[in-house]
Scaffold this motif. Structure first.
Motif, PDB file in Angstrom:
ATOM      1  N   CYS A 399       0.743  -0.995  -0.089  1.00  0.00           N
ATOM      2  CA  CYS A 399      -0.156   0.231  -0.022  1.00  0.00           C
ATOM      3  C   CYS A 399       1.021   0.799   0.282  1.00  0.00           C
ATOM      4  O   CYS A 399       2.117   1.125   0.286  1.00  0.00           O
ATOM      5  N   ASP A 420      -9.336   1.433  -3.351  1.00  0.00           N
ATOM      6  CA  ASP A 420      -8.508  -0.091  -3.619  1.00  0.00           C
ATOM      7  C   ASP A 420      -8.199  -0.569  -5.396  1.00  0.00           C
ATOM      8  O   ASP A 420      -8.604  -0.729  -5.279  1.00  0.00           O
ATOM      9  N   ILE A 473      -8.178  -1.132   4.359  1.00  0.00           N
ATOM     10  CA  ILE A 473      -8.870  -1.049   3.270  1.00  0.00           C
ATOM     11  C   ILE A 473     -10.612  -1.555   3.168  1.00  0.00           C
ATOM     12  O   ILE A 473     -11.082  -0.906   2.643  1.00  0.00           O
ATOM     13  N   THR A 479     -15.931  -3.643  -1.520  1.00  0.00           N
ATOM     14  CA  THR A 479     -15.099  -4.774  -2.574  1.00  0.00           C
ATOM     15  C   THR A 479     -15.661  -5.984  -2.907  1.00  0.00           C
ATOM     16  O   THR A 479     -15.988  -6.405  -3.826  1.00  0.00           O
TER      17      THR A 479
END
Length: 522
Positions: A399, A420, A473, A479
């Motif tokens: 990240c 993301d 995240i 997601t």
């Protein structure tokens, strides 16, 4: 320009492969990059000296044996040391040595002369302003190594072959509008990194990641007073930042590995960064920082992931760490690098650092430091998740943390942006690559702080507090991909049909067994 660049890259890579069969990627990298650098210095020296001598109707080679040789040589040396930072005599130029080695089509012995020339380049800077920038630059170019050949003649044969091939390559240094050679040098460093396995991370950040970091720290800026990388490797990140703005006043970096430190200084000079405009130090950044009195407008870094460090209690009185009340654990220096960088960041500056995902959620001292940066200082500006397997030598997902000391300048002081980007990439052989559109999407989202379903989210500080300052995240960017609903009626009908097929098959097998007068298997 692109065609010229590609041609030069291919020429240099082909010459590099002359050494490939003799040694591993790490070793032949040091030789070929060292020889290219020597040719670069020679060409720059020759061009500069000829420019000085032009009013006198002389060339650099013509002053050797001239009645006023001593006066000319002294004047040129003084001028060259100030402008270029080093000095080479006409007989020490790359082209002269290459010709001598390949004299009359037969390879002459030049190893001793070559070693002396490389030493003379370093010695020419002694006592001058550039001494530190050129000192020991060629120490990794060991001309006595048995890896070059068993006998002295074998070594000489190989070196002459490489020099001869390099001498035929046009570096086009008279074209001041182009940095084709600098880009080709970067290309070679990248090629060596791709074949160097785990060691690659010690000296090279993939260009795609460098591109993202460089753009993040230059959003809204056309000029930078300075840029700093505390773990600068080959310097690719520092040089990448310069491509995003019109000018950079000064480059600062620190690198612990001596070989990589040499490579970084060569890389700076090859990109025509004047020796007075860069200051690269060879030291352990955490244990012995070299630029603590300076503050930087842009800071970029790709520190070694979860490296060990001393975490000595003495650091609790160090200004870089004392305010936090806790040190990063000795087994994982990730946050120690963050704290160091934050300390050196100017009030109007931006820093972007690549780290392993663990920094987002690990507890204990790291959780305490993370909370301090967000709750007490409000420095964290963005968290960007990258795809797995985009770094050489490791497949772990990483990240980027973006931090600013004065977030009110961008109007984002009350929130943190989460992106993301982990699913946005192209697979190239065994490596995942960020495409240009993937990079643009990250930068556009960061610049505009846009919210996009399953990609980005702007979290308030209150939300982050409710998550106990855990920055994982998926807590902020949903997601989850909903699967198509299952048609149970269709599944039941399919199972019924399969059962009939099984029964029919069993019946057929039983009939065969009866005909063969053997026992059925069920």
């Amino acid at each position: 320009m692109t065609e010229q660049k590609a041609k030069l890259e291919q020429q240099l890579w082909n010459i590099a492969n002359t050494l490939r069969g003799k040694m591993n990627a790490d070793e032949f990298r040091d030789y070929i990059l060292g020889f290219i650098f020597y040719k670069y210095l020679s060409t720059k020296m020759n061009l500069y000296a000829n420019k000085i001598l032009k009013p006198d109707g002389l060339t650099f080679q013509e002053i050797e044996g001239h009645p006023q040789e001593a006066e000319y040589m002294a004047a040129i040396k003084d001028a060259a040391l100030d402008r270029l930072g080093y000095f080479l005599e006409p007989s020490h130029l790359f082209s002269e040595l290459a010709k001598r080695g390949n004299g009359g089509g037969k390879h002459q012995f030049i190893l001793g002369d070559l070693a002396k020339v490389l030493t003379h380049i370093e010695q020419s800077t002694m006592g001058s302003e550039s001494e530190e920038d050129f000192g020991n630059l060629f120490e990794d170019l060991d001309l006595t190594s048995s890896k070059l050949g068993k006998s002295e003649n074998d070594k000489n044969e190989l070196i002459v072959k490489v020099l001869t091939h390099l001498d035929e390559v046009d570096f086009d240094l008279e074209n001041t509008e182009s940095d084709v050679l600098g880009d080709a040098y970067e290309y070679l460093i990248g090629q060596f990194a791709s074949g160097a396995g785990k060691k690659a991370g010690e000296f090279y950040t993939p260009q795609q990641v460098s591109n993202v970091l460089a753009q993040l720290v230059t959003v809204g800026k056309e000029q930078l007073r300075n840029v700093y990388d505390p773990t600068c490797g080959s310097g690719s990140l520092l040089l990448r930042v310069a491509k995003e703005v019109k000018s950079v006043g000064a480059y600062y970096g620190q690198e612990m590995n001596p070989t990589t430190y040499n490579l970084c200084r060569m890389n700076m000079i090859m990109h025509d960064v004047h020796y007075k405009r860069f200051d690269i130090k060879n030291e352990d950044t955490l244990e012995r920082p070299q630029h603590l009195d300076l503050r930087f407008e842009a800071i970029v870094a790709n520190p070694p992931f979860s490296a060990k460090w001393s975490a000595s209690p003495l650091f609790m009185s160090d200004d870089r760490f004392s305010a936090y009340g806790k040190l990063a654990p000795s087994s994982k220096a990730d946050f120690a690098f963050v704290q160091h960088m934050v300390h050196q960041l100017d009030d109007n500056g931006t820093m972007a650092v690549v780290l392993p995902h663990g920094v987002l959620f690990r507890g204990a001292a790291e959780g305490h430091i993370r909370k301090y940066l967000i709750k007490d200082r409000n420095y964290l500006d963005a968290v960007i998740g990258l795809p797995a397997n985009i770094f050489y030598g490791t497949s772990i997902p990483t990240c980027i943390l973006v931090l600013k000391k004065n977030r009110s300048l961008s109007g984002a002081e009350g929130n943190v942006l989460f992106i993301d980007a982990s699913q946005h990439f192209e697979k190239v052989k065994t490596q995942n690559m960020l495409r240009e559109e993937d990079i643009n999407k990250i930068i556009d989202t960061y610049r505009e702080r846009t919210v996009e379903d399953k990609y980005s989210y702007v979290a308030s500080l209150k939300e982050i507090k409710e998550n106990d300052y855990n920055l994982n995240i998926p807590r902020y960017v949903d997601t989850f991909e909903e699967e198509d609903p299952v048609d149970l009626t269709a599944v039941a009908a399919e199972l019924k049909a399969l059962n009939k097929e099984i029964a029919d098959t069993d019946s057929t097998i039983a009939d065969f067994c009866k005909q063969l007068n053997i026992e059925t298997p069920f």
